[in-house]
Write an enzyme that holds these catalytic residues in place. Sequence first.
Site, PDB file in Angstrom:
ATOM      1  N   ASP A  23       1.523  -0.397  11.726  1.00  0.00           N
ATOM      2  CA  ASP A  23       1.312  -1.729  12.306  1.00  0.00           C
ATOM      3  C   ASP A  23       2.581  -2.559  12.411  1.00  0.00           C
ATOM      4  OD1 ASP A  23       1.656  -2.030   9.608  1.00  0.00           O
ATOM      5  OD2 ASP A  23      -0.018  -3.396   9.310  1.00  0.00           O
ATOM      6  N   GLY A  58       0.838  -1.213   0.000  1.00  0.00           N
ATOM      7  CA  GLY A  58       0.000   0.000   0.000  1.00  0.00           C
ATOM      8  C   GLY A  58       0.860   1.245   0.000  1.00  0.00           C
ATOM      9  N   GLY A 116      -6.570   1.202   8.849  1.00  0.00           N
ATOM     10  CA  GLY A 116      -5.583   0.683   9.811  1.00  0.00           C
ATOM     11  C   GLY A 116      -5.526  -0.827   9.817  1.00  0.00           C
ATOM     12  N   ARG A 117      -6.370  -1.474   9.009  1.00  0.00           N
ATOM     13  CA  ARG A 117      -6.484  -2.940   9.013  1.00  0.00           C
ATOM     14  C   ARG A 117      -6.658  -3.448  10.439  1.00  0.00           C
ATOM     15  NH1 ARG A 117      -1.950  -5.379   5.221  1.00  0.00           N
ATOM     16  NH2 ARG A 117      -0.623  -4.117   6.559  1.00  0.00           N
ATOM     17  N   ASP A 164      -0.719   2.458   8.255  1.00  0.00           N
ATOM     18  CA  ASP A 164      -1.360   1.717   9.350  1.00  0.00           C
ATOM     19  C   ASP A 164      -0.584   1.761  10.676  1.00  0.00           C
ATOM     20  OD1 ASP A 164      -3.242   0.984   7.483  1.00  0.00           O
ATOM     21  OD2 ASP A 164      -2.319  -0.948   7.054  1.00  0.00           O
ATOM     22  N   THR A 198       3.902   2.698   5.583  1.00  0.00           N
ATOM     23  CA  THR A 198       2.495   2.274   5.610  1.00  0.00           C
ATOM     24  C   THR A 198       1.737   3.208   6.534  1.00  0.00           C
ATOM     25  OG1 THR A 198       0.961   0.619   6.490  1.00  0.00           O
ATOM     26  CG2 THR A 198       3.191   0.463   7.283  1.00  0.00           C
ATOM     27  N   GLY A 230       5.429  -2.222   3.809  1.00  0.00           N
ATOM     28  CA  GLY A 230       4.975  -2.748   5.091  1.00  0.00           C
ATOM     29  C   GLY A 230       5.505  -4.151   5.358  1.00  0.00           C
ATOM     30  N   ASP A 231       4.808  -4.900   6.213  1.00  0.00           N
ATOM     31  CA  ASP A 231       5.335  -6.212   6.615  1.00  0.00           C
ATOM     32  C   ASP A 231       5.431  -7.187   5.447  1.00  0.00           C
ATOM     33  OD1 ASP A 231       2.551  -6.281   6.569  1.00  0.00           O
ATOM     34  OD2 ASP A 231       2.425  -7.875   8.048  1.00  0.00           O
ATOM     35  N   HIS A 246      -9.847   5.687   0.943  1.00  0.00           N
ATOM     36  CA  HIS A 246      -8.501   5.950   0.420  1.00  0.00           C
ATOM     37  C   HIS A 246      -8.050   7.392   0.507  1.00  0.00           C
ATOM     38  CE1 HIS A 246      -8.743   1.839  -1.067  1.00  0.00           C
ATOM     39  NE2 HIS A 246      -7.432   1.906  -1.070  1.00  0.00           N
ATOM     40  N   GLY A 272     -10.819  14.873  19.789  1.00  0.00           N
ATOM     41  CA  GLY A 272     -11.805  14.972  20.864  1.00  0.00           C
ATOM     42  C   GLY A 272     -12.993  14.036  20.684  1.00  0.00           C
ATOM     43  N   ALA A 273     -12.742  12.857  20.114  1.00  0.00           N
ATOM     44  CA  ALA A 273     -13.849  11.892  19.944  1.00  0.00           C
ATOM     45  C   ALA A 273     -14.288  11.375  21.313  1.00  0.00           C
ATOM     46  CB  ALA A 273     -13.380  10.723  19.082  1.00  0.00           C
ATOM     47  N   ARG A 332       0.918  -4.941  -5.912  1.00  0.00           N
ATOM     48  CA  ARG A 332       0.925  -6.206  -5.181  1.00  0.00           C
ATOM     49  C   ARG A 332       1.438  -7.240  -6.174  1.00  0.00           C
ATOM     50  NH1 ARG A 332      -0.803  -4.248  -0.061  1.00  0.00           N
ATOM     51  NH2 ARG A 332      -2.466  -2.800  -0.432  1.00  0.00           N
TER      52      ARG A 332
HETATM   53  P1  ADP Z   1       2.662  -4.293   2.672  1.00  0.00           P
HETATM   54  O1  ADP Z   1       4.100  -4.331   2.277  1.00  0.00           O
HETATM   55  O2  ADP Z   1       2.107  -2.903   2.722  1.00  0.00           O
HETATM   56  O3  ADP Z   1       2.406  -5.127   3.906  1.00  0.00           O
HETATM   57  P2  ADP Z   1       1.582  -6.477   1.078  1.00  0.00           P
HETATM   58  O4  ADP Z   1       1.301  -7.359   2.238  1.00  0.00           O
HETATM   59  O5  ADP Z   1       0.604  -6.433  -0.046  1.00  0.00           O
HETATM   60  O6  ADP Z   1       1.827  -4.954   1.490  1.00  0.00           O
HETATM   61  O7  ADP Z   1       2.989  -6.936   0.490  1.00  0.00           O
HETATM   62  C1  ADP Z   1       3.574  -6.274  -0.624  1.00  0.00           C
HETATM   63  C2  ADP Z   1       4.204  -7.275  -1.546  1.00  0.00           C
HETATM   64  O8  ADP Z   1       5.253  -7.965  -0.851  1.00  0.00           O
HETATM   65  C3  ADP Z   1       3.290  -8.384  -2.028  1.00  0.00           C
HETATM   66  O9  ADP Z   1       2.519  -8.008  -3.131  1.00  0.00           O
HETATM   67  C4  ADP Z   1       4.291  -9.448  -2.411  1.00  0.00           C
HETATM   68  O10 ADP Z   1       4.899  -9.144  -3.652  1.00  0.00           O
HETATM   69  C5  ADP Z   1       5.353  -9.303  -1.336  1.00  0.00           C
HETATM   70  N1  ADP Z   1       5.113 -10.258  -0.237  1.00  0.00           N
HETATM   71  C6  ADP Z   1       4.145 -10.205   0.705  1.00  0.00           C
HETATM   72  N2  ADP Z   1       4.228 -11.267   1.558  1.00  0.00           N
HETATM   73  C7  ADP Z   1       5.277 -12.001   1.125  1.00  0.00           C
HETATM   74  C8  ADP Z   1       5.886 -13.212   1.573  1.00  0.00           C
HETATM   75  N3  ADP Z   1       5.421 -13.888   2.637  1.00  0.00           N
HETATM   76  N4  ADP Z   1       6.956 -13.670   0.880  1.00  0.00           N
HETATM   77  C9  ADP Z   1       7.430 -12.997  -0.186  1.00  0.00           C
HETATM   78  N5  ADP Z   1       6.908 -11.848  -0.655  1.00  0.00           N
HETATM   79  C10 ADP Z   1       5.846 -11.351  -0.021  1.00  0.00           C
END
Ligand code: ADP
Length: 322
Positions: A132, A13, A173-174, A130, A128, A104-105, A252, A188-189, A74
């Site tokens: 997170d 994202g 924020g998922r 989020d 990100t 992100g993760d 968004h 102030g919510a 993605r």
């Molecule tokens: P974010 O990075 O924001 O968490 P995503 O979870 O969509 O977003 O991950 C972004 C991209 O990272 C995915 O489209 C994919 O290409 C790669 N990715 C996600 N998870 C894995 C994984 N477990 N192993 C390898 N590549 C991954």
Amino acid sequence: MKKRKVAILTSGGDAPGMNPCIRACVRFGLYKGLEMFGVNRGYQGLIDDEIFPMNSRSVSDIVQRGGTFLKSARCPEFRSLEYIGKAVDNLKRRGITHLITIGGDGTFRGAKDMADNFDISVIGIPGTIDNDLAYTDFTLGFDTAVNTVLWAINSLRDTMGSHDRCSLLEVMGRHCGDIALYAGICGGAEYILVPEVPYDLDAIAQSLTKARERGKTSNMIVFAEGAGDREKILSYLMEKTGVKITTTTLGHIQRGGSPTMQDRILANKFGERAIELILLGASNRVVGIRNNSIIDENVSEALQMPRKFDKKLYDLAWIMGL
Ligand code: ADP
């Protein structure tokens, strides 16, 4: 001596702050004598060989823009080593030995798979909205997103006050309630519903009813998207209290907008640390901020850390809304 070659991509994202961070990596890298490359559309572009050289001018006039000029995507194929190998081949053919991934993760998991299985150094920067990722207090884009939500809360408060309305504002924020928490307390919510803390709908209904009896006619509920079934919560509260609650979903809009001062400062500092790590020969590390200091962490350890929700701030927010 041959210059080290470094590529940068943004993945997952998009988040405000990615652009100033790409700029920071490129300009600090060039300043340190590195050769810099951009990759379009994240891991997908890496597989499709969308890699191009960047100079200082390549990142002109982006410091103020949300989104990512490198584009993001993605890429499900990146979970397979066959495709990761293809991506690494595209880098190697150009003599690129280092990759900076902003995301992100999921992006970090992809980066780890690359560095664990192939001869390529990867450094991650958290981008990100989020917030997170457990290992860092803040991610790029979070501050801008919260300020966007605050703008929405301010607008809603104006009209709520004029019409004695109760509003429910759904924010992103998922599975993470940080956007709701920070925007909620700053705006102030009266009620903040997040996935991390169980809430008592009966107590909220009673409190809403009592507030009406006291003459408080407008109330704001900030609802994090991962905090449960919004429609069920709404109908329960309206049935119990007889109060009409109007819903606004920001969607968004929260992902865009010019990055705030906070996100631009983070972008510069994260970019600087990423380049420093490359110069030190580090790999498989992710950059972050903890207690106001820039830190870096092993990616596996970073991904395993349990996320801590700021319950103290959450409790304070409820008190402020009483
Ligand atoms: P974010 O990075 O924001 O968490 P995503 O979870 O969509 O977003 O991950 C972004 C991209 O990272 C995915 O489209 C994919 O290409 C790669 N990715 C996600 N998870 C894995 C994984 N477990 N192993 C390898 N590549 C991954």
